[in-house]
Design a protein around this motif. Structure first.
Motif, PDB file in Angstrom:
ATOM      1  N   GLU A  16      42.457  35.500  41.567  1.00  0.00           N
ATOM      2  CA  GLU A  16      42.124  36.836  42.068  1.00  0.00           C
ATOM      3  C   GLU A  16      40.770  37.287  41.524  1.00  0.00           C
ATOM      4  O   GLU A  16      39.941  37.845  42.253  1.00  0.00           O
ATOM      5  N   ARG A  17      40.532  37.044  40.234  1.00  0.00           N
ATOM      6  CA  ARG A  17      39.225  37.371  39.652  1.00  0.00           C
ATOM      7  C   ARG A  17      38.116  36.549  40.294  1.00  0.00           C
ATOM      8  O   ARG A  17      37.011  37.047  40.527  1.00  0.00           O
ATOM      9  N   THR A  18      38.422  35.280  40.587  1.00  0.00           N
ATOM     10  CA  THR A  18      37.417  34.414  41.215  1.00  0.00           C
ATOM     11  C   THR A  18      37.033  34.936  42.584  1.00  0.00           C
ATOM     12  O   THR A  18      35.845  34.965  42.950  1.00  0.00           O
ATOM     13  N   VAL A  19      38.018  35.364  43.369  1.00  0.00           N
ATOM     14  CA  VAL A  19      37.742  35.907  44.702  1.00  0.00           C
ATOM     15  C   VAL A  19      36.912  37.187  44.592  1.00  0.00           C
ATOM     16  O   VAL A  19      35.981  37.407  45.384  1.00  0.00           O
ATOM     17  N   ASN A  20      37.213  38.025  43.630  1.00  0.00           N
ATOM     18  CA  ASN A  20      36.445  39.266  43.461  1.00  0.00           C
ATOM     19  C   ASN A  20      34.987  38.990  43.116  1.00  0.00           C
ATOM     20  O   ASN A  20      34.101  39.765  43.462  1.00  0.00           O
ATOM     21  N   LEU A  21      34.749  37.873  42.426  1.00  0.00           N
ATOM     22  CA  LEU A  21      33.378  37.527  42.040  1.00  0.00           C
ATOM     23  C   LEU A  21      32.642  36.760  43.131  1.00  0.00           C
ATOM     24  O   LEU A  21      31.501  37.072  43.460  1.00  0.00           O
TER      25      LEU A  21
ATOM     26  N   TRP B  55      44.567  30.980  45.756  1.00  0.00           N
ATOM     27  CA  TRP B  55      45.226  32.197  45.268  1.00  0.00           C
ATOM     28  C   TRP B  55      46.622  32.327  45.877  1.00  0.00           C
ATOM     29  O   TRP B  55      47.604  32.621  45.179  1.00  0.00           O
TER      30      TRP B  55
ATOM     31  N   LYS C  73      46.283  35.202  38.628  1.00  0.00           N
ATOM     32  CA  LYS C  73      45.382  36.237  38.112  1.00  0.00           C
ATOM     33  C   LYS C  73      43.938  35.733  38.063  1.00  0.00           C
ATOM     34  O   LYS C  73      42.997  36.457  38.379  1.00  0.00           O
TER      35      LYS C  73
ATOM     36  N   ASP D 132      31.597  36.500  34.109  1.00  0.00           N
ATOM     37  CA  ASP D 132      31.100  36.614  35.478  1.00  0.00           C
ATOM     38  C   ASP D 132      30.846  35.254  36.125  1.00  0.00           C
ATOM     39  O   ASP D 132      30.240  35.195  37.197  1.00  0.00           O
TER      40      ASP D 132
ATOM     41  N   GLY E  67      33.621  36.188  46.375  1.00  0.00           N
ATOM     42  CA  GLY E  67      33.851  36.554  47.761  1.00  0.00           C
ATOM     43  C   GLY E  67      35.112  35.890  48.300  1.00  0.00           C
ATOM     44  O   GLY E  67      35.676  34.969  47.698  1.00  0.00           O
ATOM     45  N   ARG E  68      35.523  36.352  49.469  1.00  0.00           N
ATOM     46  CA  ARG E  68      36.800  35.911  50.040  1.00  0.00           C
ATOM     47  C   ARG E  68      36.593  34.628  50.844  1.00  0.00           C
ATOM     48  O   ARG E  68      36.682  34.612  52.083  1.00  0.00           O
TER      49      ARG E  68
END
Length: 400
Positions: free
Chosen positions: A174-179, A190, A171, A148, A181-182
């Motif tokens: 993408e996980r970093t953005v999900n954690l 990305w 990949k 996390d 924020g955008r």
């Protein structure tokens, strides 16, 4: 980790002592109880002998009573000081079983819920890596230990890009953005990784990521550079020139990538001319702002300050971020002094004086050397950032 396990072993010995000491004490108490029982049996045997001798006529009644009293005194002397027997319901095996189960259970719980892997990672990161591969392995272990952690993921993604592993980087980003924020920077990273992972083929996904990034921050450098590359590969040379010129405006003057970027603009211009096109003139850049300000100290404050007190002189936007746009640092001993504040003194590249139409000049004295708080302050009236006439700021008020 050796020192950690040594400390854990010492703590385990201390814990075991609390369990084993009562067991040893119970064994000692058992020995005392066994000795008392033996003394009682000997007393009873002695009394029985005296009774037999009395029945045979060897002892009279007085001698019988004297012998019994003597046996009782010996019994009392042998059992004196012996504590009363303790009653336990745990049995002898329970403490020994606990002594075995407690360390085993503790070790199992630590290995399952503990953080020995994080402790080892901390020790490893305290030492400089010997190679890029070693750094990559460390970051991969950090991500595995802290899935996390957006920061660990971000650095791992950047590392994959330097190793020409864009698919893995995409990949991870993408996980970093999900954690996290955008955020525009993350979206740009990305999109760049996805573009190279797809073999430098532009896709709707990459377009959507760059559009979202630039909508949130029109100066997002990774997206600007990527759009320029895609336009150049697609032979849209004027678009490439425009994107790269926008990127060039965001880079500091001493940034090494400016040379390569300028080379790309030159090649795009040459190809555009060779194909019969004409390079559109870029809009004239805003002239760099440069404010001259003379800072002095009010006469009634000269006796209250010390020569080594810090003096911070800065310009900030009247309508915009509270952070200083440009700043200089002097001491009270330097006053009065004239300084220049310009785009070259910008605290951040995107926060230049020329980007804000109106600013205010501030001079602050701070005995503690803190630019955000001090003892006395002076302010100018709001003025245009394009002002060329020298300005005067007098430090004359308490800083509240």
């Amino acid at each position: 980790m050796i020192d950690f396990w040594l400390a854990a072993g010492l703590l385990l010995l201390v814990a075991l002592s609390f369990l084993l000491i009562p067991v040893l004490r119970s064994r000692r108490a058992q020995l005392e109880e066994d000795r008392t029982a033996l003394n009682v049996a000997l007393y009873q045997e002695r009394v029985a002998e005296l009774q037999v001798q009395q029945q045979e006529g060897v002892l009279d009644a007085a001698q019988m009573d004297a012998g019994r009293a003597e046996a009782a005194r010996e019994l009392l002397a042998d059992t004196e000081g012996v504590a009363a027997p303790r009653v336990t319901r745990l049995g002898k095996a329970a403490p020994l079983l606990a002594a075995i189960l407690v360390p085993v259970l503790g070790l199992g719980l630590y290995l399952h819920f503990g953080a020995s892997d994080k402790v080892e990672l901390t020790r490893e990161f305290a030492q400089a890596p010997q190679s890029m591969e070693q750094m990559t392995r460390r970051l991969e272990r950090a991500v595995a230990a802290q899935p996390d952690s957006a920061e660990a993921l971000y650095f791992l993604g950047r590392t994959y890009m330097t190793q020409d592993r864009p698919a893995d980087a995409a990949k991870i980003f993408e996980r970093t953005v999900n954690l996290a924020g955008r955020q525009p920077e993350l979206l740009g990273q990305w999109a760049q990784a996805q573009y190279f992972a797809d073999g430098k083929k532009w896709s709707d996904k990459v377009q959507a990521l760059t559009d979202e990034a630039l909508k949130a921050d029109p100066k997002e450098v990774t997206s600007l550079g990527l759009l320029g590359i895609a336009a150049f590969e697609g032979q849209r040379y004027q678009e490439a020139i425009d994107y790269w010129n926008r990127l060039l405006e965001q880079l500091p003057p001493d940034d090494q990538s400016r040379i390569a970027l300028q080379g790309g603009i030159t090649r795009a211009s040459e190809k555009l001319v060779a194909s019969g096109g004409k390079v559109a003139q870029a809009p004239a850049a805003k002239p760099a702002a440069l404010l001259k300000v003379r800072v002095d100290l009010a006469a009634d404050l000269k006796a209250k300050v010390q020569p080594g007190d810090s003096v911070f002189i800065f310009a900030r936007a009247t309508s915009g971020p509270p952070a200083p746009l440009a700043a200089k640092r002097l001491t009270v001993a330097d006053l009065p002094a004239t300084v220049e504040l310009g785009d070259g003194d910008a605290m951040m590249p995107q926060l230049k004086l020329s980007n804000f139409p109106e600013v205010q000049l501030v001079a602050r004295i701070s005995r503690a050397g803190q630019p955000t708080a001090g003892e006395w302050i002076g302010r100018s009236q709001p003025l245009a950032s394009s002002t060329t006439a020298p300005q005067q700021v007098t430090i004359d008020s308490p800083d509240k």
